[in-house]
Scaffold this active site. Structure first.
Site, mmCIF file in Angstrom:
data_model
loop_
_atom_site.group_PDB
_atom_site.id
_atom_site.type_symbol
_atom_site.label_atom_id
_atom_site.label_comp_id
_atom_site.label_asym_id
_atom_site.label_seq_id
_atom_site.Cartn_x
_atom_site.Cartn_y
_atom_site.Cartn_z
ATOM 1 N N ALA A 221 0.806 -1.218 0.000
ATOM 2 C CA ALA A 221 0.000 0.000 0.000
ATOM 3 C C ALA A 221 0.843 1.274 0.000
ATOM 4 O O ALA A 221 0.429 2.300 -0.563
ATOM 5 C CB ALA A 221 -0.938 -0.002 1.210
ATOM 6 N N GLU A 290 10.539 -10.195 4.109
ATOM 7 C CA GLU A 290 9.894 -9.487 3.003
ATOM 8 C C GLU A 290 10.882 -9.202 1.875
ATOM 9 O O GLU A 290 10.513 -9.236 0.691
ATOM 10 C CB GLU A 290 9.278 -8.184 3.506
ATOM 11 N N LEU A 336 4.712 -1.397 22.465
ATOM 12 C CA LEU A 336 3.839 -2.230 23.289
ATOM 13 C C LEU A 336 4.014 -3.708 22.996
ATOM 14 O O LEU A 336 4.036 -4.536 23.897
ATOM 15 C CB LEU A 336 2.377 -1.825 23.072
ATOM 16 N N VAL A 337 4.119 -4.076 21.699
ATOM 17 C CA VAL A 337 4.074 -5.494 21.339
ATOM 18 C C VAL A 337 5.432 -6.122 21.081
ATOM 19 O O VAL A 337 5.548 -7.350 21.055
ATOM 20 C CB VAL A 337 3.169 -5.697 20.097
#
Length: 339
Positions: A221, A290, A336-337
């Site tokens: 995108a 990727e 956070l993750v």
């Protein structure tokens, strides 16, 4: 006079270089003005000699004329699937006729499990291959923490335990090895086609059999309008993922890829080998798995491309060509993750 002319040309060249670097810097930081201007970069048009030959394996004849503002095919004759270019009912009927089982794999490791998995599964049940037989494969180090989500008729959920890697980069790169092994085992035996998705996104629209093909790639995108020389391919010549000047077609997003079991076995084997070679050389590709995925798709052309409508980032802003998104990226909360 000749010396003055040379100095003037040299000065102009440096101004152009610095201007280009400044624009790239603004682009890298997502400057809204550049994002606005990006919408005016032409995408190209489908060659007229290819258009009559394009007939999708699930949707039949494609309606290229319905989307003249976007690129609807590749130079090697693969369709790029946009809204209004296909009949979803035809795709559904063809998938049922073939009596398919479709796999959907997702990795939910560490805090990604609590943060994203429940919404991912709940929205997949609403939008992913509705009316088809589906098997979800959840790869996690904590099977007991996988949330309960009611499954529709003909849809199953399997949980596979994986070892949690020390770094998030290693989690990303280990995915290809785990997928390769799973495709050679039960996942490969009980499915005809498989989609491999990231967990930090959720479905908001119909994602059906129109997306199926032998080897499916997702246009990124953030990069689908940019010229090839600006795309973030791996440029380190020592990396197995390296693409050099003049190489590459599009930039593909590793958050969504799919295909037949045989094709995905080949894809994952390539990426596993490339990642292993880089590790032995003490290097990591810029975008990890990727980067290796993009190298594979340069060497082995995908048979179908999904437009950015299938995996969209709202941070990009409004675009006239994005009609009905299928997947939306979750806001990136790396602090956070990621440990």
């Amino acid at each position: 006079m000749a010396a003055q002319g040379f100095r003037a040309r040299k000065k102009l060249l440096w101004r152009l270089i610095l201007s280009a670097l400044g624009l790239l810097g603004l682009y890298g930081y997502g400057h809204p003005m550049l994002r606005y201007l990006e919408a005016f970069i032409p995408m190209g048009i489908c060659p007229t000699d290819i258009m009559p030959l394009l007939r999708d394996n699930f949707t039949g004849d494609l309606r290229h004329w319905a989307r003249p503002e976007v690129l609807t095919c590749t130079s090697w004759g693969a369709p790029i699937i946009w809204d209004d270019t296909f009949d979803p009912d035809v795709a559904q009927q063809e998938a049922r006729r073939q009596n398919l089982t479709i796999g959907l794999t997702v990795f939910a490791v560490g805090r990604y499990l609590e943060k994203y998995l429940k919404q991912f599964l709940e929205t997949a049940e609403q939008h992913f291959m509705v009316g088809q037989r589906v098997v979800y494969y959840i790869f996690t180090e904590r099977p007991e923490a996988v949330p309960h989500v009611a499954m529709g008729v003909g849809r199953q959920l399997r949980v596979e335990r994986v070892v949690r890697e020390r770094r998030w980069q290693d989690v990303s790169m280990a995915r290809m090895r785990t997928l390769h092994e799973a495709l050679g085992g039960r996942l490969g035996r009980e499915t005809d086609y498989v989609f491999c998705l990231d967990v930090d996104q959720h479905f908001v629209g119909h994602f059906g059999p129109e997306a199926l093909s032998d080897l499916v790639a997702q246009l990124h995108a953030w990069h689908y309008r940019w010229p090839r020389w600006l795309l973030p391919y791996e440029r380190n010549a020592r990396s197995a993922a390296a693409l050099f000047s003049g190489e590459g077609d599009f930039y593909y997003h590793a958050a969504v890829f799919g295909g037949s079991v045989a094709a995905l076995r080949q894809l994952t084997a390539h990426c596993v080998l490339g990642l292993q070679q880089d590790q032995e050389r003490g290097i990591e590709a810029l975008w990890h798995d990727e980067s290796h995925l993009n190298k594979f798709f340069w060497l082995h052309k995908p048979t179908k491309l999904l437009s950015p409508e299938f995996c969209w980032a709202q941070e990009i802003g409004w675009r006239t060509e994005i009609h009905h998104p299928r997947l939306l990226w979750a806001p990136k909360e790396y602090a956070l993750v990621r440990d």
